[in-house]
Design an enzyme around this catalytic site. Structure first.
Site, PDB file in Angstrom:
ATOM      1  NE  ARG A  28      -1.538   1.111   4.203  1.00  0.00           N
ATOM      2  CZ  ARG A  28      -1.991   1.321   5.452  1.00  0.00           C
ATOM      3  NH1 ARG A  28      -2.072   0.328   6.310  1.00  0.00           N
ATOM      4  NH2 ARG A  28      -2.355   2.517   5.839  1.00  0.00           N
ATOM      5  CG  ASN A  51       6.450   8.134  -4.629  1.00  0.00           C
ATOM      6  OD1 ASN A  51       5.599   7.408  -5.158  1.00  0.00           O
ATOM      7  ND2 ASN A  51       6.465   9.457  -4.771  1.00  0.00           N
ATOM      8  NE  ARG A  52       6.708   0.627   0.058  1.00  0.00           N
ATOM      9  CZ  ARG A  52       5.363   0.624  -0.011  1.00  0.00           C
ATOM     10  NH1 ARG A  52       4.681   1.754   0.098  1.00  0.00           N
ATOM     11  NH2 ARG A  52       4.710  -0.495  -0.165  1.00  0.00           N
ATOM     12  CG  LEU A  53      11.062   8.950  -1.232  1.00  0.00           C
ATOM     13  CD1 LEU A  53      11.055  10.257  -2.030  1.00  0.00           C
ATOM     14  CD2 LEU A  53      12.505   8.442  -1.102  1.00  0.00           C
TER      15      LEU A  53
END
Ligand SMILES: Cc1cc2nc3c(=O)[nH]c(=O)nc-3n(C[C@H](O)[C@H](O)[C@H](O)COP(=O)(O)O)c2cc1C
Length: 211
Positions: free
Chosen positions: A8, A189-191
């Site tokens: 997610r 964005n997984r940042l």
């Protein structure tokens, strides 16, 4: 079952050194309140990680009952695997995951038994059935059957006859005095945001880590 596409995006919130409280205990309280507000299941459930006597890390869920500047308190059986491990090596990890707010918190610290007064007070605040279960369960020891456990429960219940059971000496609290906190906020964005607090003398030094 294909699970490789289970993922997610995290978009709920953000965290920076500027927005986080300078005091990590206060920051923890703010995030716990948010998790409760968001109706997170079991918001006070945390993994307690200890180093087992066999050298393997061991993790299990317990419920956080109190927290303040002195530390984070949970209750358990002192003769359980976790109790034995803590007596051998009091360095422990605590770990919370609150999916509704896309956050995790990790705490490292040293565990020590709480004062007996607090253990007594908390023990007697629990429902009678929970008190009986705590007394009859030799937590983490092998037992012959479920029936054995239920029999022990019924025997003690009958013996008590409405009297108040005493807290067993082998059941009580541990308080974990934190040395380090990490607050993780899932981002797009997984940042992700990761803010760490490390204790230096009486101060907390904050750092941002790469996700
Ligand atoms: C949601 C949840 C809450 C739990 N709360 C506690 C707790 O507060 N204290 C406790 O001793 N065990 C609690 N347990 C059970 C522990 O996870 C574990 O099975 C037990 O303490 C024995 O662990 P040990 O053999 O590693 O010492 C809880 C388990 C779950 C899933």
């Amino acid at each position: 079952m294909n699970i490789d596409s289970v993922r997610r995006e995290y978009t709920f919130s953000g965290l920076s050194k500027e927005t986080a409280d300078a005091n990590p205990v206060k920051q923890f309280g703010n995030w716990l309140a948010d998790a409760m507000q968001a109706n997170t299941d079991e918001p006070t459930a945390m993994s307690v990680v200890t180093l087992g006597l066999d050298g393997f890390p061991q993790s299990r869920i317990v419920l956080l009952k109190y927290f303040d500047e002195k530390g984070f308190v949970f209750f358990t059986n002192y003769n359980s695997d976790k109790g034995v491990s803590i007596e051998q090596n009091p360095a422990v990890g605590l770990h919370f995951f609150w999916p509704k707010v896309e956050r995790q918190v990790r705490i490292s610290g040293f565990a020590a038994k709480t004062e007996t007064k607090l253990s007594d007070e908390y023990f007697h605040s629990r429902p009678l059935a929970s008190q009986i279960s705590a007394i009859i369960s030799e937590q983490s020891s092998e037992i012959p059957s479920r029936k054995y456990l239920e029999n022990q429960f019924e025997i003690l219940l009958a013996q008590l006859q409405n009297s108040k059971p005493a807290r067993p000496e082998n059941w009580g609290g541990y308080r974990v005095k934190p040395e380090k906190f990490e607050f993780w906020q899932g981002r797009e964005n997984r940042l992700h945001d990761r803010i760490v607090y490390e204790k230096q003398y009486n101060d907390w030094i904050m750092k941002r880590l790469a996700p």
